[in-house]
Design a protein around this motif. Structure first.
Motif, PDB file in Angstrom:
ATOM      1  N   LEU A   2       0.827  -1.208   0.000  1.00 26.54           N
ATOM      2  CA  LEU A   2       0.000   0.000   0.000  1.00 26.54           C
ATOM      3  C   LEU A   2       0.862   1.260   0.000  1.00 26.54           C
ATOM      4  N   GLN A   3       1.945   1.228   0.755  1.00 30.72           N
ATOM      5  CA  GLN A   3       2.835   2.389   0.784  1.00 30.72           C
ATOM      6  C   GLN A   3       3.528   2.587  -0.566  1.00 30.72           C
ATOM      7  N   GLN A   4       3.864   1.479  -1.230  1.00 31.14           N
ATOM      8  CA  GLN A   4       4.470   1.583  -2.559  1.00 31.14           C
ATOM      9  C   GLN A   4       3.480   2.188  -3.551  1.00 31.14           C
ATOM     10  N   LYS A   5       2.237   1.747  -3.462  1.00 27.22           N
ATOM     11  CA  LYS A   5       1.197   2.297  -4.336  1.00 27.22           C
ATOM     12  C   LYS A   5       1.000   3.784  -4.059  1.00 27.22           C
ATOM     13  N   ARG A   6       1.050   4.142  -2.803  1.00 28.49           N
ATOM     14  CA  ARG A   6       0.906   5.553  -2.420  1.00 28.49           C
ATOM     15  C   ARG A   6       2.092   6.370  -2.914  1.00 28.49           C
ATOM     16  N   LEU A   7       3.295   5.791  -2.831  1.00 35.24           N
ATOM     17  CA  LEU A   7       4.487   6.487  -3.304  1.00 35.24           C
ATOM     18  C   LEU A   7       4.416   6.728  -4.812  1.00 35.24           C
ATOM     19  N   GLU A   8       3.950   5.717  -5.540  1.00 31.46           N
ATOM     20  CA  GLU A   8       3.797   5.879  -6.988  1.00 31.46           C
ATOM     21  C   GLU A   8       2.787   6.973  -7.310  1.00 31.46           C
ATOM     22  N   HIS A   9       1.731   7.032  -6.519  1.00 33.17           N
ATOM     23  CA  HIS A   9       0.738   8.082  -6.738  1.00 33.17           C
ATOM     24  C   HIS A   9       1.325   9.460  -6.431  1.00 33.17           C
ATOM     25  N   LEU A  10       2.171   9.527  -5.410  1.00 30.67           N
ATOM     26  CA  LEU A  10       2.820  10.801  -5.090  1.00 30.67           C
ATOM     27  C   LEU A  10       3.735  11.244  -6.234  1.00 30.67           C
ATOM     28  N   CYS A  11       4.441  10.291  -6.822  1.00 31.64           N
ATOM     29  CA  CYS A  11       5.348  10.629  -7.922  1.00 31.64           C
ATOM     30  C   CYS A  11       4.584  11.079  -9.167  1.00 31.64           C
TER      31      CYS A  11
ATOM     32  N   SER B  75      -7.595  11.217  -4.720  1.00 35.59           N
ATOM     33  CA  SER B  75      -7.092   9.835  -4.762  1.00 35.59           C
ATOM     34  C   SER B  75      -6.068   9.590  -3.659  1.00 35.59           C
ATOM     35  N   LEU B  76      -5.235  10.604  -3.388  1.00 32.93           N
ATOM     36  CA  LEU B  76      -4.245  10.471  -2.318  1.00 32.93           C
ATOM     37  C   LEU B  76      -4.931  10.309  -0.965  1.00 32.93           C
ATOM     38  N   ASN B  77      -5.969  11.100  -0.733  1.00 30.69           N
ATOM     39  CA  ASN B  77      -6.731  10.966   0.518  1.00 30.69           C
ATOM     40  C   ASN B  77      -7.378   9.586   0.627  1.00 30.69           C
TER      41      ASN B  77
ATOM     42  N   LYS C 209      -6.700   6.915   3.505  1.00 23.98           N
ATOM     43  CA  LYS C 209      -7.799   6.351   4.286  1.00 23.98           C
ATOM     44  C   LYS C 209      -7.801   4.828   4.196  1.00 23.98           C
ATOM     45  N   HIS C 210      -7.488   4.328   3.006  1.00 28.47           N
ATOM     46  CA  HIS C 210      -7.422   2.875   2.824  1.00 28.47           C
ATOM     47  C   HIS C 210      -6.351   2.270   3.729  1.00 28.47           C
ATOM     48  N   LEU C 211      -5.193   2.918   3.802  1.00 31.47           N
ATOM     49  CA  LEU C 211      -4.112   2.436   4.661  1.00 31.47           C
ATOM     50  C   LEU C 211      -4.515   2.501   6.132  1.00 31.47           C
ATOM     51  N   ASP C 212      -5.173   3.594   6.518  1.00 30.43           N
ATOM     52  CA  ASP C 212      -5.613   3.735   7.906  1.00 30.43           C
ATOM     53  C   ASP C 212      -6.670   2.681   8.251  1.00 30.43           C
ATOM     54  N   THR C 213      -7.597   2.445   7.316  1.00 30.75           N
ATOM     55  CA  THR C 213      -8.627   1.422   7.533  1.00 30.75           C
ATOM     56  C   THR C 213      -8.001   0.040   7.651  1.00 30.75           C
ATOM     57  N   TYR C 214      -6.988  -0.198   6.832  1.00 33.67           N
ATOM     58  CA  TYR C 214      -6.293  -1.491   6.904  1.00 33.67           C
ATOM     59  C   TYR C 214      -5.631  -1.667   8.269  1.00 33.67           C
TER      60      TYR C 214
ATOM     61  N   GLU D 169      -2.090  12.659   7.075  1.00 36.71           N
ATOM     62  CA  GLU D 169      -3.166  13.568   6.678  1.00 36.71           C
ATOM     63  C   GLU D 169      -2.660  15.003   6.542  1.00 36.71           C
ATOM     64  N   TRP D 170      -1.932  15.477   7.557  1.00 39.06           N
ATOM     65  CA  TRP D 170      -1.484  16.873   7.457  1.00 39.06           C
ATOM     66  C   TRP D 170      -0.346  17.035   6.455  1.00 39.06           C
ATOM     67  N   GLN D 171       0.473  15.994   6.269  1.00 41.30           N
ATOM     68  CA  GLN D 171       1.514  16.082   5.243  1.00 41.30           C
ATOM     69  C   GLN D 171       0.896  16.149   3.843  1.00 41.30           C
ATOM     70  N   SER D 172      -0.137  15.324   3.628  1.00 39.29           N
ATOM     71  CA  SER D 172      -0.823  15.350   2.331  1.00 39.29           C
ATOM     72  C   SER D 172      -1.489  16.697   2.107  1.00 39.29           C
ATOM     73  N   SER D 173      -2.099  17.211   3.178  1.00 40.52           N
ATOM     74  CA  SER D 173      -2.751  18.518   3.065  1.00 40.52           C
ATOM     75  C   SER D 173      -1.729  19.611   2.779  1.00 40.52           C
ATOM     76  N   ASP D 174      -0.585  19.564   3.480  1.00 42.58           N
ATOM     77  CA  ASP D 174       0.469  20.563   3.244  1.00 42.58           C
ATOM     78  C   ASP D 174       1.031  20.445   1.830  1.00 42.58           C
ATOM     79  N   LEU D 175       1.198  19.198   1.371  1.00 41.60           N
ATOM     80  CA  LEU D 175       1.732  18.989   0.027  1.00 41.60           C
ATOM     81  C   LEU D 175       0.777  19.534  -1.029  1.00 41.60           C
ATOM     82  N   PHE D 176      -0.524  19.278  -0.846  1.00 39.13           N
ATOM     83  CA  PHE D 176      -1.511  19.784  -1.795  1.00 39.13           C
ATOM     84  C   PHE D 176      -1.554  21.309  -1.765  1.00 39.13           C
TER      85      PHE D 176
END
Length: 316
Positions: A146-155, A176-178, A182-187, A266-273
């Motif tokens: 999941l983290q790899q998938k998230r990293l690819e999405h970030l790139c 999609s990043l959110n 959320k998927h990772l947190d739910t997992y 969450e806050w890192q994604s928000s800051d990045l956006f």
């Protein structure tokens, strides 16, 4: 049980001896009575003594005999008491020795049972249940994916930045990043639920083993229900409780780590956006300024061209 039967048999023998002695004594008294009557008649027939003297003589002899008989009966009674006291004393001493041996045997059995339960609680299957290890390994593997998938999405955001960018695509990327976060947190939450369920099975296994130990004590027929409970309740349950508290603390720490990770993500994604939005806004402002400068430049160039054309016409 055999010891109790032995002393019961011995007591019965003493009672039978006492009854036999009393029976013999009563029989002898009857015989002496017959003898006295016989000699009373003989003496009376010989007329050697007057009848009052005969009765006086016989009474004197009877008193001596009665005293002897009473003495014999007292001796028999004392013998019965002495024998019974000696038997009871032997029984008491034997019971004390037997009770001492039973207590020592019970202490050894309890010690062995405690040792067995301690080894059970210290075993790897309880300290690190295989099902928990399997869930942990699966979680790490899926978490990495999941983290790899998230990293690819970030790139992928690199393709959405100026000059080739779209606000709609950037917003969709953020959504999609959110969703991935959320998927990772739910997992992680599902993992915590599964891991607690596996540990609950372990606690049930421990409690079942506690009841098994208690049943073992009762099956030996030497421990009462209260004695078995007094060993199991404070000590065995305490061992289970200590391990359970330790595991709960570890799970609580892991749960807080997941929660902290979710908030941080969450806050890192928000800051990045927000950073990307500001970058786009800056780019748009720069583009707007460049467009205005281009228009101004074109306007000036047009003015210069018109002046140049006017000068050319005047010279002609």
């Amino acid at each position: 049980m055999q010891l109790a039967e032995k002393f019961q048999f011995q007591k019965q023998g003493i009672k039978e001896l006492d009854e036999a002695l009393y029976e013999a004594e009563f029989s002898r008294a009857d015989k002496l009575k017959s003898v006295l009557k016989k000699y009373v008649e003989i003496i009376e027939k010989t007329s050697y003594l007057m009848q009052p003297d005969v009765y006086r003589l016989i009474n004197t002899e009877a008193m001596v005999i009665n005293q002897a008989l009473l003495g014999n009966r007292r001796a028999i009674a004392q013998l019965f008491i002495n024998l019974m006291e000696a038997t009871l004393q032997q029984e008491l001493e034997s019971h004390r020795r037997w009770q001492g041996l039973v207590d020592a045997w019970k202490a050894l059995k309890k010690q062995a049972l405690v040792q067995t339960f301690s080894e059970f609680m210290a075993s790897e299957r309880i300290q690190a249940p295989p099902a928990v290890k399997k869930e942990m390994e699966s979680m790490l593997k899926n978490q990495k994916a999941l983290q790899q998938k998230r990293l690819e999405h970030l790139c992928a955001v690199c393709d959405l930045l100026p000059p080739n960018y779209s606000k709609a695509q950037l917003t969709e990327w953020h959504s999609s990043l959110n969703s991935l976060n959320k998927h990772l947190d739910t997992y992680h939450m599902d993992f915590m639920m599964r891991i607690r369920l596996q540990y609950e099975k372990t606690w049930q296994e421990c409690l079942a083993h506690v009841q098994k130990c208690k049943k073992q004590l009762l099956d030996w027929k030497a421990f009462t229900e209260e004695e078995a409970e007094s060993l199991v309740s404070p000590y065995f349950f305490q061992m289970v409780g200590v391990l359970q508290s330790k595991v709960e603390d570890e799970l609580e720490l892991l749960d807080k780590s997941f929660e902290s990770l979710a908030k941080q993500t969450e806050w890192q994604s928000s800051d990045l956006f927000s950073y990307f939005q500001e970058a786009v806004q800056l780019w748009e402002a720069h583009q707007s300024m460049l467009s205005a400068q281009d228009l101004e430049l074109e306007k000036r160039m047009e003015q210069q061209r018109q002046k140049h054309n006017a000068c050319v016409r005047e010279c002609a």
